[in-house]
Enzyme design. Structure first.
Site, short mmCIF file in Angstrom:
data_model
loop_
_atom_site.label_atom_id
_atom_site.label_comp_id
_atom_site.label_asym_id
_atom_site.label_seq_id
_atom_site.Cartn_x
_atom_site.Cartn_y
_atom_site.Cartn_z
N GLY A 8 0.84 -1.20 0.00
CA GLY A 8 0.00 0.00 0.00
C GLY A 8 0.86 1.25 0.00
N GLU B 208 13.12 -3.87 -3.53
CA GLU B 208 12.18 -4.04 -4.63
C GLU B 208 12.86 -3.80 -5.97
OE1 GLU B 208 7.87 -2.33 -6.26
OE2 GLU B 208 8.91 -1.29 -4.65
N GLU C 11 12.46 7.52 -14.89
CA GLU C 11 12.89 8.92 -14.83
C GLU C 11 13.33 9.30 -13.42
OE1 GLU C 11 10.39 8.28 -18.33
OE2 GLU C 11 10.12 7.82 -16.22
#
Length: 406
Positions: free
Chosen positions: A127, A248, A393
């Site tokens: 979340g 991650e 980016e």
């Protein structure tokens, strides 16, 4: 740096291959290799099989129930699993929230949550992103207000999260929430663990271009969360969030899976075309295959260097994880693009039924059916890789500031 695997590492590879041949269910492997739809039970079943072998958490320290493998062993395991068609071990529990709990959680939280992650009992989701707070994550607005009461101190959470992956299956969600509006935006964020069965949580599907239900919106309406589910200190969640994002982004590199897709690309290119000449004999297309293969080799070496340094320094990957994220996601997109180009008009139609394991193909596409039927959906799905986990980016900004000092 010695790029050759040692005799011990080659022996370990044989051990992993033997385990996969013996224990990886053929029906699950076939789904993965053919690009079929995986169900929740497929992921959970595979995690339980790995846990029974003692391999449920290859990147965890032994003290927390992991294998204690070094970086090369983890790399070999991931590569062999991808090549054999094993399902991806879902990262949200194993590779994202678990390292945060290990590093910043208290012993009670570690004992409560970590064993249920590794044995597949709990399915976790993330979340983080909100409408208007994706790349600018620090601007998030989901609010958690601390309430002190006689029946237990708790937070009341209200707000919305979006782009939530597989939350329709989740038992728990780790959330960034705003607990203070004072000071800089990053200073008022906390990290909460929330039971998805809590009253007030609503999961609403977002159907993607390929027709699949992979992502969701998650709404919180006065959701009560016990204060003991706070990780670390209140208003220090941004520190934990950055720690998690490093893990991650390293995982997004997906070297093993890209190697598998490179093999598939070459297989497609070797098939005879309408004029009887395999596409791989075309010099221009062969050069493009060689280019992506060279970039993948360079990514593999860089990935090994980063995860080796992580293990030696006992820290989360730093800004170098941004390099892995950028190149890994670009290579994944490049491979799907080249597969689409290699298939030509066979790759254009999207056949949703082809994602079902029982689908037997189309006689008009029998030459390419195994590759073509699910590919256009996969092509569209992989447009997301350069956006999630922090857009490329943003990663370039991180590199320029923290590595180049610009």
């Amino acid at each position: 740096m010695d790029l050759n695997f040692t005799a011990e590492e080659q022996s370990f590879r044989k051990e992993v291959r033997g385990f996969l041949r013996a224990k990886l269910p053929a029906e699950i492997s076939r789904k993965v290799l053919d690009g079929k739809r995986l169900e929740k039970d497929d992921f959970v079943r595979w995690q339980q099989i790995l846990n029974e072998q003692g391999w449920g958490a290859t990147g965890w320290p032994v003290a927390f129930g992991g294998t204690g493998w070094n970086a090369v062993q983890q790399h070999i395991f991931d590569e062999e699993c991808a090549d054999a068609g094993a399902p991806l071990q879902l990262p949200f529990g194993l590779k994202m929230v678990a390292p945060v709990i290990m590093a910043f959680g208290n012993p009670a939280q570690q004992q409560r949550f970590l064993p249920r992650i590794v044995d597949g009992s709990d399915w976790w989701c993330q979340g983080y992103s909100e409408p208007g707070s994706g790349s600018d994550l620090a601007s998030l607005k989901t609010r958690a207000q601390l309430v002190k009461s006689g029946d237990g101190d708790h937070y009341v959470v209200t707000g919305q999260k979006t782009w939530n992956t597989l939350g329709q299956y989740a038992d728990w969600i780790f959330c960034l929430v705003r607990t203070s509006t004072e000071g800089r935006q990053q200073e008022g964020i906390s990290f909460l663990l929330i039971d998805m069965k809590s009253p007030g949580i609503t999961v609403r599907p977002i159907i993607m271009l390929d027709g699949e239900h992979e992502i969701n919106e998650v709404w919180f309406e006065d959701v009560r969360v016990p204060v003991e589910n706070l990780i670390g200190e209140e208003n220090k969640g941004w520190t934990y969030a950055k720690f998690l994002l490093g893990h991650e982004r390293t995982g997004i590199a997906g070297v093993g899976r890209s190697k598998r897709e490179l093999k598939k690309l070459k297989d497609i290119a070797r098939k005879e075309t309408a004029n009887g000449r395999p596409l791989i004999e075309d010099q221009r297309f062969r050069d493009r295959i060689a280019q992506v293969e060279l970039e993948l080799m360079a990514l593999e070496i860089t990935n090994l260097r980063v995860i080796s340094a992580e293990g030696e320094k006992k820290r989360a990957p730093g800004p170098e994880a941004s390099i892995l994220k950028i190149k890994g996601s670009e290579i994944q997109q490049m491979l799907t693009e080249l597969q689409m180009q290699a298939l030509g008009h066979y790759g254009l139609p999207y056949i949703e039924e082809a994602l079902d394991a029982a689908w037997t193909g189309d006689a008009l596409m029998e030459t390419y059916a195994d590759h073509a039927a699910p590919l256009s959906g996969r092509y569209f799905n992989f447009r997301k890789t350069t956006i999630y986990g922090g857009s490329n980016e943003i990663q370039k900004n991180i590199i320029s500031q923290m590595i180049l000092g610009l």
